[in-house]
Motif scaffolding. Structure first.
Motif, PDB file in Angstrom:
ATOM      1  N   GLU A  84       0.835  -1.205   0.000  1.00  0.00           N
ATOM      2  CA  GLU A  84       0.000   0.000   0.000  1.00  0.00           C
ATOM      3  C   GLU A  84       0.871   1.256   0.000  1.00  0.00           C
ATOM      4  O   GLU A  84       0.677   2.174  -0.796  1.00  0.00           O
ATOM      5  N   VAL A  85       1.845   1.282   0.901  1.00  0.00           N
ATOM      6  CA  VAL A  85       2.692   2.466   1.026  1.00  0.00           C
ATOM      7  C   VAL A  85       3.592   2.616  -0.204  1.00  0.00           C
ATOM      8  O   VAL A  85       3.857   3.735  -0.653  1.00  0.00           O
ATOM      9  N   ALA A  86       4.035   1.496  -0.768  1.00  0.00           N
ATOM     10  CA  ALA A  86       4.840   1.572  -1.987  1.00  0.00           C
ATOM     11  C   ALA A  86       4.032   2.218  -3.116  1.00  0.00           C
ATOM     12  O   ALA A  86       4.556   3.060  -3.863  1.00  0.00           O
ATOM     13  N   ARG A  87       2.763   1.845  -3.237  1.00  0.00           N
ATOM     14  CA  ARG A  87       1.920   2.453  -4.275  1.00  0.00           C
ATOM     15  C   ARG A  87       1.706   3.940  -4.005  1.00  0.00           C
ATOM     16  O   ARG A  87       1.741   4.769  -4.922  1.00  0.00           O
ATOM     17  N   GLU A  88       1.507   4.300  -2.750  1.00  0.00           N
ATOM     18  CA  GLU A  88       1.255   5.699  -2.396  1.00  0.00           C
ATOM     19  C   GLU A  88       2.467   6.588  -2.669  1.00  0.00           C
ATOM     20  O   GLU A  88       2.329   7.747  -3.050  1.00  0.00           O
ATOM     21  N   THR A  89       3.656   6.048  -2.460  1.00  0.00           N
ATOM     22  CA  THR A  89       4.878   6.849  -2.596  1.00  0.00           C
ATOM     23  C   THR A  89       5.521   6.716  -3.968  1.00  0.00           C
ATOM     24  O   THR A  89       6.400   7.518  -4.315  1.00  0.00           O
ATOM     25  N   GLY A  90       5.116   5.703  -4.726  1.00  0.00           N
ATOM     26  CA  GLY A  90       5.771   5.445  -6.005  1.00  0.00           C
ATOM     27  C   GLY A  90       7.147   4.833  -5.848  1.00  0.00           C
ATOM     28  O   GLY A  90       7.942   4.818  -6.789  1.00  0.00           O
ATOM     29  N   ALA A  91       7.441   4.319  -4.661  1.00  0.00           N
ATOM     30  CA  ALA A  91       8.749   3.713  -4.371  1.00  0.00           C
ATOM     31  C   ALA A  91       8.650   2.200  -4.469  1.00  0.00           C
ATOM     32  O   ALA A  91       7.561   1.630  -4.554  1.00  0.00           O
ATOM     33  N   THR A  92       9.796   1.537  -4.440  1.00  0.00           N
ATOM     34  CA  THR A  92       9.816   0.080  -4.432  1.00  0.00           C
ATOM     35  C   THR A  92       9.639  -0.428  -2.999  1.00  0.00           C
ATOM     36  O   THR A  92       9.790   0.321  -2.027  1.00  0.00           O
ATOM     37  N   ARG A  93       9.351  -1.706  -2.885  1.00  0.00           N
ATOM     38  CA  ARG A  93       9.266  -2.308  -1.549  1.00  0.00           C
ATOM     39  C   ARG A  93      10.559  -2.078  -0.764  1.00  0.00           C
ATOM     40  O   ARG A  93      10.531  -1.686   0.406  1.00  0.00           O
ATOM     41  N   ASN A  94      11.686  -2.337  -1.420  1.00  0.00           N
ATOM     42  CA  ASN A  94      12.976  -2.169  -0.736  1.00  0.00           C
ATOM     43  C   ASN A  94      13.162  -0.747  -0.237  1.00  0.00           C
ATOM     44  O   ASN A  94      13.652  -0.519   0.874  1.00  0.00           O
ATOM     45  N   GLN A  95      12.788   0.221  -1.047  1.00  0.00           N
ATOM     46  CA  GLN A  95      12.970   1.618  -0.662  1.00  0.00           C
ATOM     47  C   GLN A  95      12.080   1.990   0.518  1.00  0.00           C
ATOM     48  O   GLN A  95      12.500   2.728   1.416  1.00  0.00           O
ATOM     49  N   VAL A  96      10.860   1.476   0.544  1.00  0.00           N
ATOM     50  CA  VAL A  96       9.973   1.757   1.677  1.00  0.00           C
ATOM     51  C   VAL A  96      10.543   1.121   2.945  1.00  0.00           C
ATOM     52  O   VAL A  96      10.519   1.733   4.025  1.00  0.00           O
ATOM     53  N   VAL A  97      11.069  -0.095   2.838  1.00  0.00           N
ATOM     54  CA  VAL A  97      11.667  -0.755   4.001  1.00  0.00           C
ATOM     55  C   VAL A  97      12.826   0.076   4.552  1.00  0.00           C
ATOM     56  O   VAL A  97      12.924   0.319   5.768  1.00  0.00           O
ATOM     57  N   LEU A  98      13.709   0.532   3.664  1.00  0.00           N
ATOM     58  CA  LEU A  98      14.856   1.322   4.114  1.00  0.00           C
ATOM     59  C   LEU A  98      14.418   2.646   4.728  1.00  0.00           C
ATOM     60  O   LEU A  98      14.947   3.077   5.762  1.00  0.00           O
ATOM     61  N   ALA A  99      13.432   3.302   4.116  1.00  0.00           N
ATOM     62  CA  ALA A  99      12.930   4.557   4.666  1.00  0.00           C
ATOM     63  C   ALA A  99      12.276   4.328   6.021  1.00  0.00           C
ATOM     64  O   ALA A  99      12.431   5.144   6.942  1.00  0.00           O
TER      65      ALA A  99
END
Length: 325
Positions: free
Chosen positions: A266-281
């Protein structure tokens, strides 16, 4: 590139793991990854004196040796902080942890000197005790570490893979003796959480626990800051590679895992980021702050991680991720 602090020193909020550099990752690729990391503003690199003795054809020390050569060839001085670890290197070629160097005063002094020689530095930026060594009194180990700091052979001390109660004992010992305390902590940690009633399959890994996070927060409230560094932050690619997810440690096989992955998507779609990038953030935005340590083998993987340092989650997104599962 975001930045954080280790003691009084500013470092990049992303740490590049050099475990396979100079061994499984060839020299040219290793150098290209380091060059790109530094070009992007990265200033924090992680290694250990035992990397990678367990891989056929290598004895340990390959990563430190490569980093020392890279520093010389690139003219790197104090702009890049290199953290290393001691205590786990086998003392008998061809053996494993049963002959590890350990944390006696003599072992600490010898290993630290050899790491300085391989890295080509007079002073190690960060030196961790890699694993617990309960065969040696903690006073002996911490006294040896304090001696290295007093000799200006080490700038910052750290503990990796230690039980939380051992961290508190270390605090008490250093305070009682007027010694510098270890201010950098390295543990396994990622967004997906394991079951804590079963051991991790990876021998020697110790995962962040709620108790450890509480310890770090309370220490900060009393004026004793720590920097928490998280290895295996992307779970060997399990967030994005089905074959890696299928082989994930069984301790992640519980109802919380699919629930957290659903919110991650959900958050990856909202931010336009990848799963990995959301995890790191998510890790970088945590309280206490966490420095993700990433191991990469290609420039594409590295660039994805670097781009994550520009992603800031909203408080609502961070909380939704934290509360999932």
């Amino acid at each position: 590139m975001r930045h954080t602090t280790i003691g009084d020193r500013s470092v990049s909020a992303l740490c590049l793991g050099a475990m396979k550099f100079g061994s499984q990752t060839d020299d040219a690729t290793s150098a290209a990854l380091l060059d790109r990391f530094v070009e992007a503003g990265g200033t924090f690199v992680d290694t250990a004196d035992c990397y990678q003795f367990w891989v056929e054809g290598f004895e340990g020390h390959e990563s430190e040796t490569f980093l020392g050569r890279w520093r010389r060839e690139r003219g790197i001085t104090d702009e890049v902080v290199i953290a290393t670890k001691l205590g786990a290197q086998p003392t008998v070629p061809g053996t494993g942890p049963e002959t590890k160097e350990g944390l006696s005063a003599a072992a600490v002094a010898t290993a630290a000197e050899r790491s300085r020689e391989r890295l080509g530095v007079d002073r190690l930026d960060v030196l961790y005790a890699h694993h617990e060594d309960r065969s040696v009194p903690m006073e002996e180990t911490l006294g040896a570490f304090a001696k290295l700091v007093a000799e200006d052979a080490v700038a910052e001390l750290g503990l990796s893979n230690h039980r939380t109660w051992r961290l508190e004992r270390a605090r008490a010992v250093t305070e009682a003796n007027g010694w510098p305390r270890p201010r950098v902590l390295q543990y396994r940690y990622s967004y997906l959480q394991p079951r804590f009633d079963r051991p991790l399959a990876s021998t020697g890994h110790m995962h962040v626990t709620p108790e450890l996070l509480d310890f770090v927060r309370e220490e900060a409230a009393e004026g004793r800051e720590h920097t928490l560094v998280a290895y295996t932050s992307l779970l060997w690619g399990a967030y994005t590679r089905p074959e890696k997810a299928a082989g994930l440690d069984p301790v992640y096989d519980h109802p919380g895992t699919p629930a957290r992955l659903a919110v991650l998507d959900e958050v990856a779609r909202e931010t336009g980021a990848t799963r990995n990038q959301v995890v790191l953030a998510w890790l970088m935005d945590s309280d206490p702050r966490v420095v993700p340590l990433v191991g990469v083998s290609s420039l594409d993987q590295l660039n994805e991680a670097i781009e994550a340092t520009d992603l800031t989650l909203s408080a609502e997104q961070w909380g939704r991720l934290a509360d999932a599962g």
